[in-house]
Design a protein around this motif. Structure first.
Motif: not given
Length: 312
Positions: A9-28
């Protein structure tokens, strides 16, 4: 279609709320603020207990350990989560994922054990006040801490070693902000029956046994308080237990909320947010509960802040 196994296994991917790009700054911004508040709040308690000798009692010894554990648990998940959101790189190495799983299990288990030890401290202080110094001496407090740490480390290492024997499919996307053990197990293509059985046993031991100890302690506490003739003494006894009960209710309440949300909703986003709240909110709120409800802690913190301001 047959499941495809990955031997390396090279890596896993942590998706979180990846689809909600407009919420990323607020979540951060939200989780950065929560992490800073968690770190600073618990650090203030650690410094207050360390530098004020009147607080060198069993209750504050366990509170010191709980605050240190809160910092460690938050640091295990939140910084990586913030980096992934900021860089939009949601990958994590298998080693990093395994380490995160192990540490989250260790610190989560230690938290429940420490809360049970604090309940025992309250039981001794109220039901056996004249023997409190003899029963809960420094040796006993350290032994309870070390035993709790040993049980938690054993649980974390056991689950981590069990995960090493699993084979994973090509689908390595984790619908979460961090490597949550239950979510990673679901990605395995090999048989996970033994792992699931161990998970249930561990939950009963590190979740159920401390909860039973807390309930048993408070049954004796309530029984003892009701026999007190003075209303003032009754109020003082219940007030002493108020902070601990609030923290216990918060931890088990958010944990129960995560379980309910995962059972009644099909929205993975709601489950993810509930799980993150469970892993962050109790550690953030705990210091405020003890600071706001404890006069000795408030006085010590004001002295500490004044000392720091004088040095600056």
């Amino acid at each position: 279609m047959e499941a495809k196994y990955k031997t390396s296994i090279s890596e896993f991917f942590l998706l979180g709320l990846k689809d909600n790009l407009e919420l990323q700054p607020l979540i951060f911004s939200l989780f950065l603020s929560m992490y800073l508040v968690t770190f600073l709040g618990n650090l203030l308690i650690i410094l207050a207990v360390s530098f004020d000798s009147p607080l060198h009692t069993p209750m504050y010894f366990f509170l010191y350990s709980l605050s240190l554990n809160g910092i460690c648990l938050s640091t295990t998940t939140v910084p990586k989560m913030l980096v992934n959101i900021q860089t939009q790189d949601h990958s994590i190495t298998p080693t990093g994922c395994l380490a995160q799983i192990c540490l989250v299990l260790v610190f989560s288990g230690l938290e429940t054990c420490l809360l049970a030890a604090m309940a025992y401290d309250r039981y001794v202080a109220i039901c056996h006040p004249l023997r409190c110094a003899v029963i809960l001496n420094i040796r006993m407090c350290v032994s309870l801490n070390l035993f709790s740490l040993f049980i938690s480390i054993t649980d974390g290492l056991l689950h981590s070693l069990m995960m090493l024997r699993l084979s994973f499919c090509t689908e390595l996307r984790i619908p979460h902000f961090f490597c949550e053990f239950a979510q990673v197990i679901r990605l395995a293509c090999s048989d996970t029956l033994v792992d699931n059985i161990i998970i249930y046993i561990a939950v009963c031991i590190l979740g159920g046994v401390p909860a039973f100890g807390i309930i048993l302690s408070y049954i004796h506490i309530v029984s003892s308080v009701l026999r007190m003739p003075s209303p003032e003494r009754k109020f003082k006894a219940f007030f002493i237990c108020g902070s601990h009960l609030s923290v216990v209710t918060l931890l088990y309440g958010t944990g129960f909320g995560v379980y309910i949300s995962s059972a009644v909703t099909d929205s993975m986003q709601k489950v993810v947010m509930a799980s993150v709240m469970y892993s962050v909110v109790p550690q953030m709120v705990n210091p405020f509960i003890y600071i706001l409800r404890n006069r000795d802690m408030r006085v010590t913190l004001w002295k500490l802040i004044a000392r720091i301001a004088f040095l600056l």
